[in-house]
Design an enzyme around this catalytic site. Structure first.
Site, PDB file in Angstrom:
ATOM      1  N   ASP A  24      -3.738  -0.264  -8.085  1.00 15.49           N
ATOM      2  CA  ASP A  24      -2.644  -0.886  -7.320  1.00 15.49           C
ATOM      3  C   ASP A  24      -1.623  -1.598  -8.202  1.00 15.49           C
ATOM      4  O   ASP A  24      -1.003  -2.584  -7.777  1.00 15.49           O
ATOM      5  CB  ASP A  24      -3.208  -1.887  -6.283  1.00 15.49           C
ATOM      6  CG  ASP A  24      -4.119  -1.215  -5.268  1.00 15.49           C
ATOM      7  OD1 ASP A  24      -3.914  -0.016  -4.994  1.00 15.49           O
ATOM      8  OD2 ASP A  24      -5.026  -1.879  -4.753  1.00 15.49           O
ATOM      9  N   ASN A  33       1.003   5.953  -3.666  1.00 18.06           N
ATOM     10  CA  ASN A  33      -0.058   5.344  -2.846  1.00 18.06           C
ATOM     11  C   ASN A  33       0.576   4.326  -1.913  1.00 18.06           C
ATOM     12  O   ASN A  33       1.540   3.657  -2.275  1.00 18.06           O
ATOM     13  CB  ASN A  33      -1.059   4.621  -3.761  1.00 18.06           C
ATOM     14  CG  ASN A  33      -2.169   3.925  -2.980  1.00 18.06           C
ATOM     15  OD1 ASN A  33      -2.733   4.497  -2.039  1.00 18.06           O
ATOM     16  ND2 ASN A  33      -2.494   2.700  -3.351  1.00 18.06           N
ATOM     17  N   HIS A  62      -0.195   0.801  -0.020  1.00 17.33           N
ATOM     18  CA  HIS A  62      -1.134  -0.311  -0.113  1.00 17.33           C
ATOM     19  C   HIS A  62      -0.691  -1.413   0.846  1.00 17.33           C
ATOM     20  O   HIS A  62       0.480  -1.785   0.856  1.00 17.33           O
ATOM     21  CB  HIS A  62      -1.165  -0.848  -1.551  1.00 17.33           C
ATOM     22  CG  HIS A  62      -2.110  -1.994  -1.706  1.00 17.33           C
ATOM     23  ND1 HIS A  62      -3.481  -1.816  -1.758  1.00 17.33           N
ATOM     24  CD2 HIS A  62      -1.897  -3.326  -1.766  1.00 17.33           C
ATOM     25  CE1 HIS A  62      -4.055  -3.010  -1.858  1.00 17.33           C
ATOM     26  NE2 HIS A  62      -3.114  -3.941  -1.860  1.00 17.33           N
ATOM     27  N   SER A  73       3.335  -1.832   0.534  1.00 23.97           N
ATOM     28  CA  SER A  73       4.053  -1.306  -0.628  1.00 23.97           C
ATOM     29  C   SER A  73       3.699   0.165  -0.829  1.00 23.97           C
ATOM     30  O   SER A  73       2.536   0.546  -0.668  1.00 23.97           O
ATOM     31  CB  SER A  73       3.626  -2.048  -1.903  1.00 23.97           C
ATOM     32  OG  SER A  73       3.764  -3.452  -1.756  1.00 23.97           O
TER      33      SER A  73
END
Ligand code: GRF
Length: 225
Positions: free
Chosen positions: A147, A109, A111, A138
Site C-alpha cells: 500500500d 490497487n 485501498h 485511494s
C-alpha cells in the site's frame, strides 16, 4: 487505439469488480476484462465473473507452502492472459516483489483509506481510533512495498461523530466503486503512467504533484499538493 485488456485480481465479495463490469456494459469503460483471478476459489468475485462470461483463474493460496513460489506461478498464469493492466480489487494477499516486478507501472490497487494514512487492514476502525475528521479511498500504483506505491487518485468523505467501522465501510463503498472505475478508465485510455523512478504518477505527460481528487459532479480533478 485498441481496447485495453484488463485482468482483475479479487479475493472476496467482488463489489468493485461488479462496478467495473457494469461500467463496461454501460459504455463508461472502454476496456475488456480478459481474466478475473483469485486466491480464494470460493470467492463471490469469481462466481460473479463466471456469471458475466469472463474467464477466471482460481488458485487457493492457503496452505501452499513457499509464498514467493506461489506468487510467481500465479502471476505467470495471469500474464498468460495478456493483460495491459492488472487491477487489484479487494485482492487480500501481498504479492512478492519479484513476482510483480514486470507489472510495476501497469498494476493498480484500491485501498480503503487516504494513503499514506492507514495502510494494511482494518482501516475503518483505525480511522476512528485516530480521531480522523476525514476518511476515504485511494487508487495507487502497486510496488513491492504494501500500500505504498504512488497514489493516482482519492475520494474523501467526512467522518461523523456517531460513525462505526461498519457505517464508514458502508458509506465509503459506493465512492470506492466510482473512484476505481474512473481510474481504470484513465489507465485504459493510456493517460496515466508511473515514472521510471517508481515515485511519481504521470497524467497526460505531466507529473502529478498530488493525487487527483474525485469530485461528485466533475469526476477526477487535479488538486494542489
Ligand atoms: C474494498 O473495501 C477494497 O478497497 C478493499 O477490500 C474491499 C473489497 O470489496 N481492499 P469488494 O470485494 O470489491 O466488494
Amino acid at each position: 487505439m485498441a481496447r485495453a485488456r484488463l485482468a482483475v485480481l479479487a479475493s472476496g465479495r467482488g463489489s468493485n469488480l461488479e462496478a467495473l463490469i457494469a461500467a463496461r456494459r454501460e459504455g463508461r469503460l472502454h476496456a475488456d476484462i480478459v481474466l478475473v483471478a483469485g486466491n480464494r476459489p470460493d470467492a463471490a468475485a469469481l462466481a460473479l465473473a463466471r456469471a458475466a462470461g469472463i474467464a477466471t483463474l482460481a488458485r487457493e493460496s492457503r496452505g501452499t507452502g513457499e509464498r514467493a513460489a506461489w506468487d510467481r506461478a500465479f502471476m505467470a498464469e495471469v500474464a498468460a492472459a495478456g493483460p495491459d493492466w492488472i487491477v487489484l480489487a479487494g485482492f487480500m494477499r501481498r504479492l512478492d516483489g519479484v513476482a510483480i516486478a514486470p507489472w510495476v507501472g501497469r498494476m493498480l490497487n484500491i485501498h480503503p483509506s487516504l494513503l499514506p494514512k492507514h495502510p494494511g487492514l482494518d482501516t475503518h476502525r483505525r480511522v476512528l481510533e485516530a480521531g480522523d475528521a476525514e476518511h476515504g479511498a485511494s487508487v495507487h500504483f502497486v510496488t513491492a512495498e504494501l500500500d505504498a506505491g504512488p497514489v493516482l487518485a482519492q475520494v474523501r468523505m467526512p467522518v461523523h461523530v456517531d460513525d462505526t467501522p461498519a457505517s464508514l465501510a458502508r458509506r465509503l463503498l459506493p465512492l470506492e466503486h466510482r473512484l476505481l472505475v474512473a481510474c481504470v478508465a484513465l489507465a485504459a485510455a493510456g493517460r496515466v503512467a508511473l515514472r521510471a523512478d517508481q515515485r511519481v504518477v504521470v497524467l497526460d505527460g505531466t507529473a502529478l504533484d498530488a493525487p487527483l481528487r474525485l469530485d461528485e459532479r466533475q469526476g477526477l480533478q487535479r488538486t494542489a499538493p
